[in-house]
Scaffold this motif. Structure first.
Motif, mmCIF file in Angstrom:
data_model
loop_
_atom_site.group_PDB
_atom_site.id
_atom_site.type_symbol
_atom_site.label_atom_id
_atom_site.label_comp_id
_atom_site.label_asym_id
_atom_site.label_seq_id
_atom_site.Cartn_x
_atom_site.Cartn_y
_atom_site.Cartn_z
ATOM 1 N N ARG A 44 43.499 38.702 42.846
ATOM 2 C CA ARG A 44 42.859 38.210 42.708
ATOM 3 C C ARG A 44 41.388 38.916 42.792
ATOM 4 N NH1 ARG A 44 44.671 34.125 39.760
ATOM 5 N NH2 ARG A 44 47.421 33.372 40.439
ATOM 6 N N ASP A 45 40.251 38.842 42.142
ATOM 7 C CA ASP A 45 38.913 39.219 41.792
ATOM 8 C C ASP A 45 38.565 38.302 41.308
ATOM 9 O OD1 ASP A 45 36.765 39.305 42.829
ATOM 10 O OD2 ASP A 45 37.235 41.783 42.348
ATOM 11 N N GLY A 46 37.934 37.354 41.481
ATOM 12 C CA GLY A 46 37.372 36.272 40.628
ATOM 13 C C GLY A 46 38.517 36.070 39.006
ATOM 14 N N GLU A 47 37.953 36.260 38.280
ATOM 15 C CA GLU A 47 38.934 35.691 36.860
ATOM 16 C C GLU A 47 39.645 37.169 36.574
ATOM 17 O OE1 GLU A 47 35.244 38.106 33.182
ATOM 18 O OE2 GLU A 47 35.495 35.463 33.365
ATOM 19 N N ARG A 108 39.157 38.011 31.642
ATOM 20 C CA ARG A 108 38.492 38.932 31.802
ATOM 21 C C ARG A 108 37.874 38.897 30.290
ATOM 22 N NH1 ARG A 108 41.229 44.207 34.112
ATOM 23 N NH2 ARG A 108 42.126 42.894 35.206
#
Length: 495
Positions: A44-47, A108
């Motif tokens: 996971r990375d932000g959205e 995203r």
């Protein structure tokens, strides 16, 4: 079928969840003979939310080998696979992943969702859900195409498509349940070619589609060596994980509903007709028998407890709350993106109605708030014309609290049953059993076992109605709940 070891058929349910890959082996009477699971890792990375598709296969293969270690191969007759809804990847012509798996909640593709809705709006309206959400599969496909070159022969695969390809040794059709969020036209049962061309989706990128329950092929020799599943086992088209759990609960007759209470609340039901929602918060899958499966996922649910209480507090607080007539109500919103069912309100925020001077009263207000959201969900579904008066089952982690089960049944004013086994993998084993000649209803009758029945006292339902009416009044006053829906809910609550 005879219920003797060695002669009774065994059906496999394979489940790809967010955190694990699972295999269960179920006999013709619905008894789970063996089960095994292996963890899955997410990035996971932000959205963004991704998984390695190769890990899906390796984890599932290991789980299958373990689950089948003590089962005679000649008993294993068929299998079906479920996965997370909207999870996709691109693969080459041999089925080798070209991209990570973009998971069901990957956010995203906001710009691509706008494009998909501008081009496909008439189709999405016809299908009843009005517009696609950012996390749906078609916007994510457009994102993949915008951010990389798809080589000649590339394929869009849903999560389960990679598994069925590996199991059979060749690409086979996807199921209509997983294809829904990629834009598949469930009424006409075809891809909307004109709209997809307008979105510049290359011809041949999308898989063929069949209804859930259709045989796709058989397990090939290579897959048999890797998974321990006998060569020649029939592979049946599956469904998304939510629909699989609905089958496991037996909620596939018109008017039947399964209410799943975990971190958030999810309702899945069955209708003889397509339920169209002008607000776009309810959408329909197509069931194996052609029936429609309306449902919605709330931004509220039992996650409110983990946000405000320690796990060790839950049992003693429940004991303190039982038998009390407290009527404070907490709006149990847990999603950072606001509410999405039974109304859409991105700006929604939690609130409290009434006084909660003690921890036990605060706890009870959360339990009652979830029950009120649940009742409003059913009022909203009835407002849309969905049949809601059939059998109701409760599943999900929250069913471990018997008092909460009873409170929810009281607020709803309807009898509830608790299935013995309600996990998605079991639902896929039930669906796989249809490859043996049974209809889905016949397979459910033999394999889905219901346990405790909760019958609420009418006086208790009447006691909770004032709190429910205050709750919908506050939602309406804040501008989140449409006045027509609120009035419909009040009429249904009238004596």
């Amino acid at each position: 079928m005879p219920d003797r070891p060695g002669t009774d058929a065994v059906w496999l349910g394979l489940d790809l969840g967010t955190q694990s890959a699972r295999c269960v082996a179920v006999d013709g009477g619905g008894h789970v003979l063996a089960a095994a699971a292996r963890p899955l890792e997410s990035h996971r990375d932000g959205e963004r939310h991704e998984q390695d598709p190769e890990q899906w296969w390796s984890a599932l293969a290991t789980a299958c080998r373990e689950a089948l270690a003590g089962i005679a191969p000649e008993r294993v007759r068929g299998l079906a696979v479920d996965g997370t809804s909207g999870t996709v990847l691109l693969a080459d012509a041999r089925g080798t992943p070209l991209t990570p798996g973009l998971m069901y909640d990957d956010g995203r593709a906001a710009e691509q969702a706008v494009r998909a809705n501008a081009v496909g709006e008439p189709v999405w309206k016809e299908l009843g859900y009005r517009s696609m959400q950012t996390s749906w599969a078609l916007p994510k496909l457009l994102w993949l195409l915008d951010h990389g070159d798809a080589p000649s022969g590339a394929r869009l695969l849903h999560q389960v498509d990679l598994i069925t390809w590996r199991l059979t040794g060749q690409q086979v059709p996807t199921d209509a349940s997983h294809a829904l969020k990629t834009g598949y036209h469930l009424v006409q049962e075809r891809w909307p070619s004109e709209e997809l061309a307008g979105l510049q989706v290359p011809s041949g990128l999308l898989p063929d589609v069949v209804r859930p329950g259709n045989p796709l092929g058989t397990v090939c020799a290579d897959a048999a060596r890797t998974t321990g599943i006998p060569e020649g086992t029939v592979v049946v088209a599956g469904m998304t994980d939510g629909c699989a759990a609905q089958i496991a609960a037996g909620a596939v007759r018109p008017g039947a509903w399964n209410s799943v209470l975990g971190t958030t609340l999810v309702l899945k039901g069955t209708s003889p007709h397509l339920v169209r929602d002008p607000a776009g918060v309810v959408y329909c899958h197509r069931g194996p028998d052609g029936q429609w499966l309306p449902g919605g996922a709330s931004g509220s649910g039992a996650g409110v407890l983990s946000r405000h209480f320690d796990r060790t507090e839950l049992a003693p607080l429940t004991r303190q709350a039982e038998g009390k007539d407290w009527d404070a109500v907490a709006y149990p919103l847990v999603s950072a993106g606001g509410e999405r069912f039974p109304f859409r309100a991105p700006d929604a925020e939690p609130f409290l109605l009434g006084e909660t001077p003690t921890r036990a009263q605060e706890f009870h207000a959360c339990l009652l708030g979830v029950a009120c959201v649940e009742r409003l969900c059913f009022d909203y579904l009835d407002h849309l014309g969905a049949p809601v008066d059939g059998p109701l089952t409760f599943t999900g982690g929250a069913t471990r609290n018997p008092y909460w089960n009873r409170l929810r049944a009281e607020v709803l004013g309807r009898t509830v049953r608790l299935p013995v086994q309600a996990e998605s993998a079991v639902g896929m084993a039930v669906l796989a059993a249809t490859s043996g000649g049974a209809t889905l209803q016949e397979a459910i009758a033999r394999m889905v076992r219901l346990g405790e029945e909760i019958v609420p006292a009418p006086a208790r339902t009447a006691h909770h109605l004032p709190a429910y009416l205050r709750f919908i009044d506050r939602l309406t006053h804040r501008g989140w709940l449409d006045a027509a829906v609120a009035e419909h809910a009040r009429r249904r609550a009238a004596p």
